[in-house]
Design a protein around this motif. Structure first.
Motif, PDB file in Angstrom:
ATOM      1  N   MET A 148      -6.705  14.657  -0.279  1.00  0.00           N
ATOM      2  CA  MET A 148      -5.238  14.733  -0.177  1.00  0.00           C
ATOM      3  C   MET A 148      -4.634  15.417  -1.389  1.00  0.00           C
ATOM      4  O   MET A 148      -3.640  16.123  -1.285  1.00  0.00           O
ATOM      5  N   ASN A 149      -5.281  15.210  -2.576  1.00  0.00           N
ATOM      6  CA  ASN A 149      -4.778  15.871  -3.774  1.00  0.00           C
ATOM      7  C   ASN A 149      -4.785  17.382  -3.615  1.00  0.00           C
ATOM      8  O   ASN A 149      -3.883  18.069  -4.081  1.00  0.00           O
ATOM      9  N   GLY A 150      -5.844  17.870  -2.957  1.00  0.00           N
ATOM     10  CA  GLY A 150      -5.945  19.303  -2.695  1.00  0.00           C
ATOM     11  C   GLY A 150      -4.773  19.800  -1.880  1.00  0.00           C
ATOM     12  O   GLY A 150      -4.255  20.896  -2.106  1.00  0.00           O
ATOM     13  N   ASN A 151      -4.348  18.965  -0.939  1.00  0.00           N
ATOM     14  CA  ASN A 151      -3.198  19.323  -0.113  1.00  0.00           C
ATOM     15  C   ASN A 151      -1.925  19.446  -0.941  1.00  0.00           C
ATOM     16  O   ASN A 151      -1.127  20.352  -0.725  1.00  0.00           O
ATOM     17  N   TYR A 152      -1.743  18.513  -1.880  1.00  0.00           N
ATOM     18  CA  TYR A 152      -0.550  18.564  -2.736  1.00  0.00           C
ATOM     19  C   TYR A 152      -0.545  19.831  -3.592  1.00  0.00           C
ATOM     20  O   TYR A 152       0.484  20.473  -3.773  1.00  0.00           O
ATOM     21  N   ILE A 153      -1.728  20.161  -4.112  1.00  0.00           N
ATOM     22  CA  ILE A 153      -1.828  21.374  -4.944  1.00  0.00           C
ATOM     23  C   ILE A 153      -1.532  22.607  -4.095  1.00  0.00           C
ATOM     24  O   ILE A 153      -0.758  23.483  -4.486  1.00  0.00           O
ATOM     25  N   ALA A 154      -2.131  22.651  -2.906  1.00  0.00           N
ATOM     26  CA  ALA A 154      -1.912  23.795  -2.011  1.00  0.00           C
ATOM     27  C   ALA A 154      -0.440  23.899  -1.629  1.00  0.00           C
ATOM     28  O   ALA A 154       0.135  24.998  -1.588  1.00  0.00           O
ATOM     29  N   MET A 155       0.195  22.745  -1.360  1.00  0.00           N
ATOM     30  CA  MET A 155       1.610  22.756  -0.989  1.00  0.00           C
ATOM     31  C   MET A 155       2.461  23.244  -2.158  1.00  0.00           C
ATOM     32  O   MET A 155       3.391  24.044  -1.970  1.00  0.00           O
ATOM     33  N   ALA A 156       2.136  22.769  -3.356  1.00  0.00           N
ATOM     34  CA  ALA A 156       2.903  23.191  -4.543  1.00  0.00           C
ATOM     35  C   ALA A 156       2.772  24.701  -4.752  1.00  0.00           C
ATOM     36  O   ALA A 156       3.767  25.387  -5.025  1.00  0.00           O
ATOM     37  N   VAL A 157       1.547  25.215  -4.574  1.00  0.00           N
ATOM     38  CA  VAL A 157       1.335  26.662  -4.730  1.00  0.00           C
ATOM     39  C   VAL A 157       2.128  27.428  -3.671  1.00  0.00           C
ATOM     40  O   VAL A 157       2.798  28.435  -3.963  1.00  0.00           O
TER      41      VAL A 157
END
Lengths: 241, 36
Positions: free
Chosen positions: B1-10
Motif C-alpha cells: 500500500m505504501n507503494g500506492n501512496y508514493i505512486a499517487m504522490a508522484v
C-alpha cells in the motif's frame, strides 16, 4: 506585411474554435478534476479485485486501466480531429487547416505511444512479457506505423501546397484505417485483453468516465496551445520567405 | 500500500507540474511573448 500580420493574428485567434483564448473556467476545473481522478484511481479497489482468475498480487496493476484506456481513446479523438482538418483542407486549401491536421496527428501519436508503453508495462506484470503479439498490441503499432508514414510523407515534400494536398489525401485513407485497427481488428481473434471489465460499482464508473473526460479536455487544451505555437511559427516563416 | 501512496504522490505532483506549465504557456501565448 499586412497580410503576414493577419496570419499571425489568425495564428492566435484560430484555436478559439476549440476554446477561448484566455484561461477559461474549464481549464481551471481540470486541475481539481484530474486530481480527484488520480486520487480515486489509487484509492478505489481495483475493478478486477474479486475475480478469482486474477492473482491478488496483480490487482494493483489494473489501476493502469484508468489511464491506459483513456489515452487510447484520446489517440482516436486526435486522429479523427486530424482527419477532419485534413478533409477541411481539401475544401478550403488554407494552410492553417493543414497545420491543424498535422498538430492533431502529432498529439495523437504522442498519446498513442503513451498508450502503447502503459499497455506494455501492464502486459509485463499480467502476462509475463512486454510484448505478446496480442491483437490490440499489433493494431496499435499498425496505427503508429500509419502515422509514422504520414510524417515521413510530409517530411519528403518541400512544397507547402503539395505537402498539404498529399497529407490530406493520406488522411482519407486513415478514415478507414483508424476505426479498423482500433475497433474491428482487435475483435477478430482471441485476445489477452479482458473482454469486459467489472465496472458495475459506481465509484469505478465515476473514476473511469471522469478519466475519459479529463484526458479529452486535456487533449483539446494541449491542441489549442500547440496550434497557437505552430500557426504563429508558420506565419513567421511565411513572413521571412 | 505504501507503494500506492508514493505512486499517487508522484502522479499528483506530475499532474500539478504539467497543469501549471500549460497555464504558463497559455498566458505566455495569450500575452504574445512568443513573438519576442
Amino acid at each position: 506585411m499586412e497580410h503576414t500580420e493577419t496570419m499571425v493574428e489568425r495564428g492566435r485567434s484560430a484555436p478559439s474554435v476549440l476554446g477561448s483564448s484566455g484561461l477559461s473556467w474549464w481549464k481551471w476545473a481540470l486541475l481539481p478534476a484530474m486530481g480527484a481522478m488520480i486520487f480515486g484511481s489509487f484509492h478505489l479497489s481495483t475493478p478486477m479485485r474479486d475475480q478469482a482468475a486474477f492473482e491478488a498480487r496483480h490487482n494493483d496493476a489494473f489501476r493502469i486501466v484508468y489511464y491506459h484506456v483513456p489515452m487510447a481513446w484520446v489517440t482516436v479523438v486526435a486522429y479523427f480531429t486530424s482527419i477532419w482538418f485534413g478533409i477541411r483542407y481539401l475544401r478550403t486549401r488554407k494552410w492553417q487547416d493543414d497545420e491543424r491536421a498535422v498538430t492533431a496527428a502529432g498529439l495523437g501519436t504522442a498519446f498513442c505511444v503513451l498508450a502503447t508503453l502503459s499497455g506494455s508495462v501492464f502486459a509485463k506484470i499480467a502476462w509475463g512479457a512486454y510484448w505478446n503479439w496480442d491483437p490490440r498490441q499489433v493494431s496499435i503499432v499498425m496505427l503508429l506505423l500509419i502515422y509514422a508514414s504520414y510524417f515521413t510523407l510530409r517530411g519528403a515534400v518541400t512544397t507547402d501546397s503539395a505537402r498539404g494536398n498529399l497529407s490530406a489525401v493520406y488522411s482519407l485513407l486513415a478514415v478507414f484505417a483508424v476505426p479498423f485497427f482500433v475497433f474491428i481488428m482487435p475483435r477478430m481473434s482471441p485476445s489477452l485483453h479482458p473482454a469486459r471489465m467489472d465496472m458495475s460499482a459506481w465509484p469505478h464508473k465515476v473514476v473511469f468516465l471522469s478519466s475519459f473526460l479529463c484526458f479529452t479536455v486535456l487533449f483539446f487544451w494541449m491542441l489549442q496551445l500547440a496550434l497557437r505555437v505552430h500557426l504563429a511559427r508558420r506565419a513567421r516563416q511565411r513572413e521571412i520567405v | 500500500m505504501n507503494g500506492n501512496y508514493i505512486a499517487m504522490a508522484v502522479a499528483l505532483l506530475g499532474w500539478v507540474g504539467l497543469f501549471f506549465y500549460l497555464v504558463r504557456l497559455d498566458r505566455r501565448f495569450r500575452d504574445g511573448e512568443h513573438e519576442g
